[in-house]
Scaffold this active site. Sequence first.
Site, PDB file in Angstrom:
ATOM      1  N   HIS A   1      63.661  36.217  28.243  1.00 40.17           N
ATOM      2  CA  HIS A   1      64.134  35.112  28.882  1.00 40.17           C
ATOM      3  C   HIS A   1      64.220  35.269  30.430  1.00 40.17           C
ATOM      4  O   HIS A   1      64.037  36.428  30.745  1.00 40.17           O
ATOM      5  CB  HIS A   1      65.924  35.010  28.265  1.00 40.17           C
TER       6      HIS A   1
ATOM      7  N   CYS B   1      61.065  31.636  31.176  1.00 41.17           N
ATOM      8  CA  CYS B   1      61.738  30.624  32.002  1.00 41.17           C
ATOM      9  C   CYS B   1      61.765  30.931  33.340  1.00 41.17           C
ATOM     10  O   CYS B   1      62.174  31.976  34.022  1.00 41.17           O
ATOM     11  CB  CYS B   1      63.057  29.955  31.468  1.00 41.17           C
TER      12      CYS B   1
END
Length: 466
Positions: A164, A206
Amino acid sequence: MSSPLGHFQILVFLHALLIFSAESRKTQLLNDNDVESSDKSAKGTRWAVLVAGSNEYYNYRHQADICHAYQILRKGGLKDENIIVFMYDDIAFSSENPRPGVIINKPDGEDVYKGVPKDYTKEAVNVQNFYNVLLGNESGVTGGNGKVVKSGPNDNIFIYYADHGAPGLIAMPTGDEVMAKDFNEVLEKMHKRKKYNKMVIYVEACESGSMFEGILKKNLNIYAVTAANSKESSWGVYCPESYPPPPSEIGTCLGDTFSISWLEDSDLHDMSKETLEQQYHVVKRRVGSDVPETSHVCRFGTEKMLKDYLSSYIGRNPENDNFTFTESFSSPISNSGLVNPRDIPLLYLQRKIQKAPMGSLESKEAQKKLLDEKNHRKQIDQSITDILRLSVKQTNVLNLLTSTRTTGQPLVDDWDCFKTLVNSFKNHCGATVHYGLKYTGALANICNMGVDVKQTVSAIEQACSM
């Protein structure tokens, strides 16, 4: 008629000629080997650092990506002593894994977990160890087996990270995040200390473009590729209720679009004939960077490296020598097969509810976790709005949630301000990289406005105690 003596002289001459030719050939072979050895010496050693920055079963895909990368490197000729793996190692033998000891990275895929070294696992997967491994600082690592990158000025380094991310950072399963500014400072130290010849970095996360945009210098002999730009999500793939789906019993996503694109390309191609630039375009097309709804693969750093062959970094698999490339391989992945990574925990819990017997304890626990997660997200959404209003003393602050700087600029100028606000947001509001830290761009906007840091920390404390 020729005499016997004449025949004898001819035979002696031919024999001498054969000996001379053999010795010449032997000398030539020795010289060729010397050149080959010289070339290998000039190329140096190929090193690789692989990092899966998450834990928990619903994040299955990150460790699957990293394990798959390891298999490619080993088939490519890299030695275990030159590959360093960071992964929490809680997936393969998780009680939720229906295939104990096995991890796959695509539907009907082979086991990619077998043989993967456990250099740094559990709490040893942290930012301090990551930096110390890169810098070759054996005394600085804690836990793990102590393996570090012992590279020199002739060596090439490949770094691959999957997890992430959020504006300005990428996550680790324990401790602090990898902050963009700090990471780039480590890279600059490596360059100054002549720890490498060239370096390639692939980042699956991301907003991963924010790790390098406006920060990574072009003269470091570093080439970085990110799954997304600094403003958007990357995407999970091979997910339940998408196409193609994972085996139904696994219940979560097997991979990430950027990662499986470069990994599956590397599985098939002869890496001694494919350049970094060619793979960039293959991956960009497959991720679907021309489609607005998907992420946009980005590249940063030293452009002259684009013509380098991938084999200089990840090796080459002899089995791929006769591979014939077809354009169909790089066709975009169907949008119906993509899932926003921040929605994957919700999807995972929904699948657990569907699979559990109605009214069972397992079903009730999953329903409670799902409700708690949704409520927490609503609370975070409200908190960031309150923080912005209290910090900048304005009522209309929605633009600060979405506004970004001009392309080419770093996320923030004052990184100390940014780190202070991020840590405060985590500590007081319970923001995590799975959801809440997607708002770090708004915190960066506060720093860029020159708002007093103490004033904003106070606003965070107030907003998250309401």
